[in-house]
Design a protein around this motif. Structure first.
Motif, PDB file in Angstrom:
ATOM      1  N   CYS A   1       0.808  -1.220   0.000  1.00 43.52           N
ATOM      2  CA  CYS A   1       0.000   0.000   0.000  1.00 43.52           C
ATOM      3  C   CYS A   1       0.839   1.267   0.000  1.00 43.52           C
ATOM      4  O   CYS A   1       0.321   2.351  -0.297  1.00 43.52           O
ATOM      5  CB  CYS A   1      -0.927   0.024   1.223  1.00 43.52           C
ATOM      6  N   ARG A   2       2.117   1.151   0.329  1.00 43.42           N
ATOM      7  CA  ARG A   2       2.908   2.359   0.575  1.00 43.42           C
ATOM      8  C   ARG A   2       3.350   3.049  -0.707  1.00 43.42           C
ATOM      9  O   ARG A   2       3.366   4.275  -0.789  1.00 43.42           O
ATOM     10  CB  ARG A   2       4.118   2.008   1.433  1.00 43.42           C
ATOM     11  N   SER A   3       3.729   2.284  -1.725  1.00 52.37           N
ATOM     12  CA  SER A   3       4.262   2.923  -2.923  1.00 52.37           C
ATOM     13  C   SER A   3       3.176   3.578  -3.759  1.00 52.37           C
ATOM     14  O   SER A   3       3.440   4.554  -4.466  1.00 52.37           O
ATOM     15  CB  SER A   3       5.013   1.888  -3.770  1.00 52.37           C
TER      16      SER A   3
ATOM     17  N   ALA B   1      -7.679   6.415   0.709  1.00 49.20           N
ATOM     18  CA  ALA B   1      -8.460   5.710   1.719  1.00 49.20           C
ATOM     19  C   ALA B   1      -9.055   6.682   2.726  1.00 49.20           C
ATOM     20  O   ALA B   1     -10.214   6.526   3.146  1.00 49.20           O
ATOM     21  CB  ALA B   1      -7.580   4.684   2.424  1.00 49.20           C
ATOM     22  N   ALA B   2      -8.280   7.697   3.123  1.00 54.57           N
ATOM     23  CA  ALA B   2      -8.800   8.692   4.072  1.00 54.57           C
ATOM     24  C   ALA B   2      -9.971   9.457   3.465  1.00 54.57           C
ATOM     25  O   ALA B   2     -10.980   9.722   4.139  1.00 54.57           O
ATOM     26  CB  ALA B   2      -7.687   9.644   4.488  1.00 54.57           C
ATOM     27  N   ARG B   3      -9.874   9.815   2.174  1.00 47.08           N
ATOM     28  CA  ARG B   3     -10.983  10.523   1.519  1.00 47.08           C
ATOM     29  C   ARG B   3     -12.220   9.633   1.440  1.00 47.08           C
ATOM     30  O   ARG B   3     -13.342  10.094   1.676  1.00 47.08           O
ATOM     31  CB  ARG B   3     -10.565  10.981   0.122  1.00 47.08           C
ATOM     32  N   ASP B   4     -12.028   8.365   1.080  1.00 41.96           N
ATOM     33  CA  ASP B   4     -13.174   7.453   0.993  1.00 41.96           C
ATOM     34  C   ASP B   4     -13.853   7.271   2.342  1.00 41.96           C
ATOM     35  O   ASP B   4     -15.090   7.231   2.426  1.00 41.96           O
ATOM     36  CB  ASP B   4     -12.710   6.092   0.449  1.00 41.96           C
TER      37      ASP B   4
ATOM     38  N   PRO C   1      -4.814  -2.771  -3.125  1.00 42.34           N
ATOM     39  CA  PRO C   1      -4.373  -1.777  -2.139  1.00 42.34           C
ATOM     40  C   PRO C   1      -4.875  -0.388  -2.492  1.00 42.34           C
ATOM     41  O   PRO C   1      -5.014  -0.024  -3.667  1.00 42.34           O
ATOM     42  CB  PRO C   1      -2.844  -1.859  -2.218  1.00 42.34           C
ATOM     43  N   ILE C   2      -5.159   0.368  -1.461  1.00 41.39           N
ATOM     44  CA  ILE C   2      -5.644   1.739  -1.616  1.00 41.39           C
ATOM     45  C   ILE C   2      -4.642   2.671  -0.945  1.00 41.39           C
ATOM     46  O   ILE C   2      -4.227   2.430   0.196  1.00 41.39           O
ATOM     47  CB  ILE C   2      -7.039   1.915  -0.982  1.00 41.39           C
ATOM     48  N   ARG C   3      -4.237   3.722  -1.661  1.00 42.59           N
ATOM     49  CA  ARG C   3      -3.296   4.675  -1.084  1.00 42.59           C
ATOM     50  C   ARG C   3      -3.895   5.323   0.165  1.00 42.59           C
ATOM     51  O   ARG C   3      -5.114   5.477   0.283  1.00 42.59           O
ATOM     52  CB  ARG C   3      -2.934   5.762  -2.096  1.00 42.59           C
ATOM     53  N   SER C   4      -3.039   5.726   1.070  1.00 41.13           N
ATOM     54  CA  SER C   4      -3.506   6.254   2.352  1.00 41.13           C
ATOM     55  C   SER C   4      -4.367   7.501   2.172  1.00 41.13           C
ATOM     56  O   SER C   4      -5.409   7.644   2.826  1.00 41.13           O
ATOM     57  CB  SER C   4      -2.305   6.580   3.250  1.00 41.13           C
TER      58      SER C   4
ATOM     59  N   GLN D   1     -12.117   1.040  10.279  1.00 37.58           N
ATOM     60  CA  GLN D   1     -11.161   1.263   9.200  1.00 37.58           C
ATOM     61  C   GLN D   1     -10.405   2.576   9.404  1.00 37.58           C
ATOM     62  O   GLN D   1      -9.198   2.651   9.159  1.00 37.58           O
ATOM     63  CB  GLN D   1     -11.887   1.279   7.858  1.00 37.58           C
ATOM     64  N   GLU D   2     -11.104   3.599   9.864  1.00 35.02           N
ATOM     65  CA  GLU D   2     -10.437   4.880  10.138  1.00 35.02           C
ATOM     66  C   GLU D   2      -9.418   4.730  11.255  1.00 35.02           C
ATOM     67  O   GLU D   2      -8.305   5.277  11.171  1.00 35.02           O
ATOM     68  CB  GLU D   2     -11.485   5.929  10.496  1.00 35.02           C
ATOM     69  N   ALA D   3      -9.758   3.963  12.288  1.00 34.19           N
ATOM     70  CA  ALA D   3      -8.814   3.749  13.381  1.00 34.19           C
ATOM     71  C   ALA D   3      -7.599   2.957  12.909  1.00 34.19           C
ATOM     72  O   ALA D   3      -6.458   3.270  13.283  1.00 34.19           O
ATOM     73  CB  ALA D   3      -9.520   3.018  14.527  1.00 34.19           C
ATOM     74  N   ASP D   4      -7.816   1.942  12.070  1.00 35.88           N
ATOM     75  CA  ASP D   4      -6.694   1.163  11.541  1.00 35.88           C
ATOM     76  C   ASP D   4      -5.795   2.022  10.663  1.00 35.88           C
ATOM     77  O   ASP D   4      -4.560   1.907  10.712  1.00 35.88           O
ATOM     78  CB  ASP D   4      -7.219  -0.027  10.730  1.00 35.88           C
ATOM     79  N   LEU D   5      -6.393   2.886   9.848  1.00 30.54           N
ATOM     80  CA  LEU D   5      -5.598   3.754   8.986  1.00 30.54           C
ATOM     81  C   LEU D   5      -4.791   4.740   9.818  1.00 30.54           C
ATOM     82  O   LEU D   5      -3.622   5.023   9.510  1.00 30.54           O
ATOM     83  CB  LEU D   5      -6.516   4.493   8.012  1.00 30.54           C
ATOM     84  N   THR D   6      -5.383   5.250  10.874  1.00 26.68           N
ATOM     85  CA  THR D   6      -4.668   6.184  11.747  1.00 26.68           C
ATOM     86  C   THR D   6      -3.510   5.489  12.451  1.00 26.68           C
ATOM     87  O   THR D   6      -2.470   6.111  12.722  1.00 26.68           O
ATOM     88  CB  THR D   6      -5.645   6.773  12.786  1.00 26.68           C
ATOM     89  N   SER D   7      -3.653   4.194  12.716  1.00 26.52           N
ATOM     90  CA  SER D   7      -2.594   3.443  13.393  1.00 26.52           C
ATOM     91  C   SER D   7      -1.460   3.039  12.471  1.00 26.52           C
ATOM     92  O   SER D   7      -0.485   2.433  12.920  1.00 26.52           O
ATOM     93  CB  SER D   7      -3.193   2.181  14.031  1.00 26.52           C
ATOM     94  N   GLY D   8      -1.582   3.356  11.175  1.00 30.69           N
ATOM     95  CA  GLY D   8      -0.513   3.055  10.235  1.00 30.69           C
ATOM     96  C   GLY D   8      -0.728   1.818   9.392  1.00 30.69           C
ATOM     97  O   GLY D   8       0.168   1.437   8.627  1.00 30.69           O
ATOM     98  N   HIS D   9      -1.858   1.164   9.503  1.00 32.02           N
ATOM     99  CA  HIS D   9      -2.135  -0.013   8.691  1.00 32.02           C
ATOM    100  C   HIS D   9      -2.605   0.396   7.300  1.00 32.02           C
ATOM    101  O   HIS D   9      -3.109   1.508   7.094  1.00 32.02           O
ATOM    102  CB  HIS D   9      -3.205  -0.895   9.352  1.00 32.02           C
ATOM    103  N   GLY D  10      -2.437  -0.519   6.349  1.00 32.60           N
ATOM    104  CA  GLY D  10      -2.914  -0.271   4.998  1.00 32.60           C
ATOM    105  C   GLY D  10      -4.354  -0.724   4.847  1.00 32.60           C
ATOM    106  O   GLY D  10      -4.839  -1.605   5.557  1.00 32.60           O
ATOM    107  N   ILE D  11      -5.042  -0.128   3.897  1.00 28.87           N
ATOM    108  CA  ILE D  11      -6.424  -0.482   3.592  1.00 28.87           C
ATOM    109  C   ILE D  11      -6.436  -1.209   2.246  1.00 28.87           C
ATOM    110  O   ILE D  11      -5.906  -0.696   1.253  1.00 28.87           O
ATOM    111  CB  ILE D  11      -7.329   0.760   3.535  1.00 28.87           C
ATOM    112  N   LEU D  12      -7.008  -2.394   2.233  1.00 27.20           N
ATOM    113  CA  LEU D  12      -7.095  -3.182   1.015  1.00 27.20           C
ATOM    114  C   LEU D  12      -8.523  -3.667   0.826  1.00 27.20           C
ATOM    115  O   LEU D  12      -9.249  -3.912   1.798  1.00 27.20           O
ATOM    116  CB  LEU D  12      -6.153  -4.388   1.040  1.00 27.20           C
TER     117      LEU D  12
END
Length: 491
Positions: free
Chosen positions: A181-183, A385-388, A379-382, A424-435
């Motif tokens: 998800c990072r690249s 994912a935040a916008r979604d 994978p969804i970019r961070s 999902q928002e909490a996981d994204l804030t913790s640094g996990h990727g969203i897929l």
């Protein structure tokens, strides 16, 4: 007391933690209605309003076929969908019948363009590119603008590990997924786990290296027995396919020289990163698959009866130009290829309750069934994912306010979907990727009766795994290329 806390901490470190999947969202644009439902509903309402303004009661009766049909299409379900959602599927199926797309017969005499794969349907546009540095086969999809490389994975049996080791490996696999998800340049990551007939090649290799080849009667008889022995069981093979999004990586591709050569250079960077992440997760990746190895996988998927022979004889069936099927016939809910009948099931619902990571064991460890399980991770970019997530939160809150205004009761399913968005928002804030995950199961059998029996067995195994499956209808050929082939495509 300190010893007790230390003991509890160590015990928790070795306990396997349950996980929970997000629900499949069923929220529509307005009040749970999708766009096709809103269109048909608007047509029905407009017909009633026009009849009222034009003359009243008798015209409403004349317009009854319109608004009744609109109401039926909007609200009446069939096969887990509303009738209006079946309309495009039905029209596409009729169109494919009219132009003869349900039948494929290879033209043996007519040569194919160089570098193309001998696959039917929309997969016929796929192109082969051999990376000059690694020798890996890269599959170019000009329609979806992706370049895909494939690698074999070896790993110990997950269900046989102790809970602490299972938890550690699950955490390590999560880091592998987070890496993709990072690249922001990865289009898809596909994990394909398939069952293959055991050809006895391991026994033959052992005899070749340890046997006594003295031309005696015993040695000759034993060698002939090994050579003539058919498949004695089945084995499991796992591949990982990495697809580069060529549109997202367009700038890096131009910097690397442009074209497929530049795309291959960018994909090599992602391949190196993925291999390092896999090794850190205690997985054993092989070298990236060559064109011959990819050809064997494709040929075995369409023609399972030849799979054992191709494995035993390494010089056969290793040409991508001829690795496709000779004949394919698609029906509404099945696919018939060279030596097998196939059916693809879609995992429409993952477990809604807490489950442990080995919950798919009833499906993956079912014996006597030839099947392939494909998990496609998008994978969804961070930032995206935040916008979604922000958009979904706003839509859920506005829908809840609208339902409150009209007096509609808030049900538990809508509340659970909103809680999934917050998680999902909490996981994204913790640094996990969203897929986004798509699970497909392809079942193969030599006859239709065997196929139906195998499908029933897999459906029962899915129930034991707390999953809900549906048979994909009207699109079996396209679904087969996703479920059985390691090409990282989407239905």
């Amino acid at each position: 007391m300190a010893r007790k806390h230390e003991h509890d901490r160590r015990r928790n470190d070795y306990e396997l933690s349950p996980v929970k999947f997000s629900r499949l969202t069923r929220r529509g644009i307005l009040l749970g209605l999708s766009l096709p439902q809103l269109i048909t509903l608007a047509i029905g309402i407009l017909s009633i309003v026009a009849a009222l303004y034009a003359g009243g009661g008798i015209l409403i009766a004349y317009a009854a076929p319109i608004w009744l049909l609109a109401a039926v299409l909007t609200w009446v379900p069939a096969g887990g969908r509303k009738l209006i959602e079946w309309v495009p599927v039905g029209f596409r199926w009729i169109w494919r019948i009219s132009i003869g797309q349900l039948l494929y017969r290879r033209r043996i005499v007519k040569p194919r363009p160089a570098g193309t794969l001998a696959l039917p349907g929309d997969a016929a546009a796929l192109r082969e590119y051999v990376d000059p540095e690694t020798g890996a086969a890269m599959i170019h999809d000009p329609h979806q603008h992706t370049l895909t490389a494939i690698i074999d994975l070896s790993h110990p049996a997950f269900v046989l590990l102790d809970p602490g080791e299972q938890e550690r490996r699950v955490t390590a696999w999560g880091r592998v997924l987070a890496t993709t998800c990072r690249s922001g340049r990865i289009a898809r990551l596909q994990v394909l786990e398939r069952t293959l007939p055991d050809s006895g090649s391991g026994l033959a290799e052992w005899w070749a290296s340890h046997g006594h080849h003295d031309d005696s009667w015993t040695a000759t008889t034993y060698a002939e027995l090994i050579e003539r022995a058919g498949p004695a069981g089945e084995r499991h093979a796992t591949t990982l396919s990495l697809a580069l999004d060529m549109r997202t990586a367009a700038r890096q591709i131009r910097t690397a020289g442009g074209g497929l050569r530049g795309a291959a250079a960018v994909l090599r960077q992602e391949m190196t990163t993925l291999v390092a992440a896999l090794r850190a997760a205690d997985l054993t990746p092989s070298e990236w698959l060559t064109p011959g190895e990819v050809a064997v996988i494709l040929r075995s998927a369409y023609d399972p009866a030849i799979a054992a022979t191709l494995e035993r004889h390494g010089d056969l069936g290793r040409d991508l130009a001829t690795a496709g099927p000779v004949a394919v016939t698609e029906t509404w809910d099945q696919l018939r290829s060279d030596s097998a009948h196939h059916t693809v099931l879609w995992i429409s619902e993952w477990p809604r309750s807490l489950v442990y990571p080995g919950f798919l064991a009833p499906i993956l460890l079912s014996t006597g069934i030839q099947r392939s399980f494909s998990l496609v991770c998008t994978p969804i970019r961070s930032d995206q994912a935040a916008r979604d997530i922000r958009k979904k939160k706003t839509e859920y809150i506005s829908d809840a306010a609208q339902r409150q205004k009209i007096g509609q009761i808030e049900d538990a399913g809508q509340t659970a979907e909103y809680q999934d968005v917050l998680q999902q928002e909490a996981d994204l804030t913790s640094g996990h990727g969203i897929l986004r995950y798509t699970g497909l199961i392809n079942i193969s059998a030599p006859t239709q009766d065997d196929l139906e029996a195998a499908v029933s067995a897999v459906e029962q195994a899915a129930i034991q795994a707390s999953c809900e499956t549906r048979r994909l209808v009207g699109q079996q050929a396209q679904a087969f290329t996703v479920a059985a082939l390691p090409l990282a495509r989407m239905v």
